[in-house]
Scaffold this motif. Structure first.
Motif, short mmCIF file in Angstrom:
data_model
loop_
_atom_site.label_atom_id
_atom_site.label_comp_id
_atom_site.label_asym_id
_atom_site.label_seq_id
_atom_site.Cartn_x
_atom_site.Cartn_y
_atom_site.Cartn_z
N TYR A 133 0.81 -1.35 0.37
CA TYR A 133 -0.18 -0.01 -0.22
C TYR A 133 0.83 1.00 -0.04
N GLU A 135 0.80 5.71 0.35
CA GLU A 135 0.18 6.85 -0.37
C GLU A 135 0.46 7.69 -0.66
N ASP A 148 -3.32 9.98 -4.36
CA ASP A 148 -2.70 8.94 -4.66
C ASP A 148 -3.42 7.85 -3.69
N LEU A 149 -4.31 7.12 -3.90
CA LEU A 149 -3.85 5.83 -2.60
C LEU A 149 -3.78 4.39 -3.78
N SER A 198 -9.43 15.18 2.79
CA SER A 198 -8.98 14.94 1.54
C SER A 198 -9.06 16.64 0.93
N GLU A 228 -5.43 2.38 -7.92
CA GLU A 228 -5.81 3.02 -7.22
C GLU A 228 -6.77 3.57 -7.26
#
Length: 255
Positions: A133, A135, A148-149, A198, A228
């Motif tokens: 993972y 980020e 962006d994850l 966010s 993504e």
């Protein structure tokens, strides 16, 4: 012989006409049709065959979007333009904006996780198998442009963790590690509003416009390796692409 259809004519409200004018001006701003200043209200009214009040309403819409600035005796000027992000090529953000400025990344997380089952299924992972993972908060110059994850298949993701994530696109790293090009991607794009976290991260007002891109990227052999969830500032990004009507369409003929 059948009677000719009667043209449908309904009154167009000023608000509707203003929106039409704003849509065309917005596209012209993005296409650099105006070097800095827009034409005067009188010139725009003549060009669009509308009243000056309608032009004022259209310019007010663009001002609310942050695209233009207006001041008495100074006129109307372009405040900022959006950056084009293509939809018809599989490119990372740095590749997309090459030649326009520098992209760099703030890496907020990068580690192995047990992914949610829905993510594991998309990446074709075995039950309990871990994924990588990552980020990243992605900057264009000093502007935070996207959050962006990313979930990566572990065999490639673990090697990605050893590379420079601050200056590289993940796509470029995957291709270096896999030894071949990426193949294709499935994507979904939708508009959402910015939640408090966010909004603070991307320096937007809470409830501001975001574009959410979900993209599942595959290697050339079709194996999915990269899932993504990308939140992009809707006030600074325009999605563009070229579409071709499929040749198998046959229902265009009217009976």
């Amino acid at each position: 012989m059948p009677a000719e259809p009667t043209p449908l004519r309904t009154p167009i409200r000023r608000a509707d006409r203003a929106r039409q004018v704003a849509d065309i001006l917005r596209q012209q701003i993005h296409a650099d049709a105006f070097e800095s200043s827009l034409p005067t209200e009188q010139e725009l009214a003549a060009e669009f065959t509308v009243s000056r009040n309608t032009v004022r309403d259209a310019l007010a819409l663009l001002k609310d979007e942050g695209l233009i600035e207006r001041a008495p005796k100074i006129g109307t000027h372009v405040a900022r333009r959006k950056y084009d992000h293509g939809l018809d090529a599989l490119l990372g953000l740095k590749e997309t904006l090459r030649g326009q400025g520098e992209v760099h990344n703030e890496v907020r997380a990068a580690h192995l996780v047990t992914p949610p089952p829905a993510v594991a299924r998309r990446l074709r992972l075995e039950p309990g198998q871990q994924a990588v993972y990552i980020e990243r908060l992605r900057y264009f110059g000093d502007l935070p442009l996207s959050l962006d994850l990313t979930y990566l298949a572990p065999d490639i993701g673990e090697q990605v963790l050893t590379r420079d994530l601050e200056t590289n696109d993940v796509f470029a790293l995957i291709e270096q590690i896999s030894g071949g090009p990426l193949g294709s991607a499935d994507l979904a794009l939708e508009a959402i509003t910015a939640d408090a976290h966010s909004a603070a991260t991307l320096q937007l007002p809470e409830g501001g416009a975001l574009l959410l891109l979900e993209r599942l990227t595959k290697l050339e052999d079709g194996r999915p390796v990269d899932l993504e969830y990308i939140r992009m500032r809707g006030d600074r990004i325009t999605m563009r692409g070229s579409l071709i009507r499929p040749p198998e369409r046959t229902d265009w003929r009217l009976i």
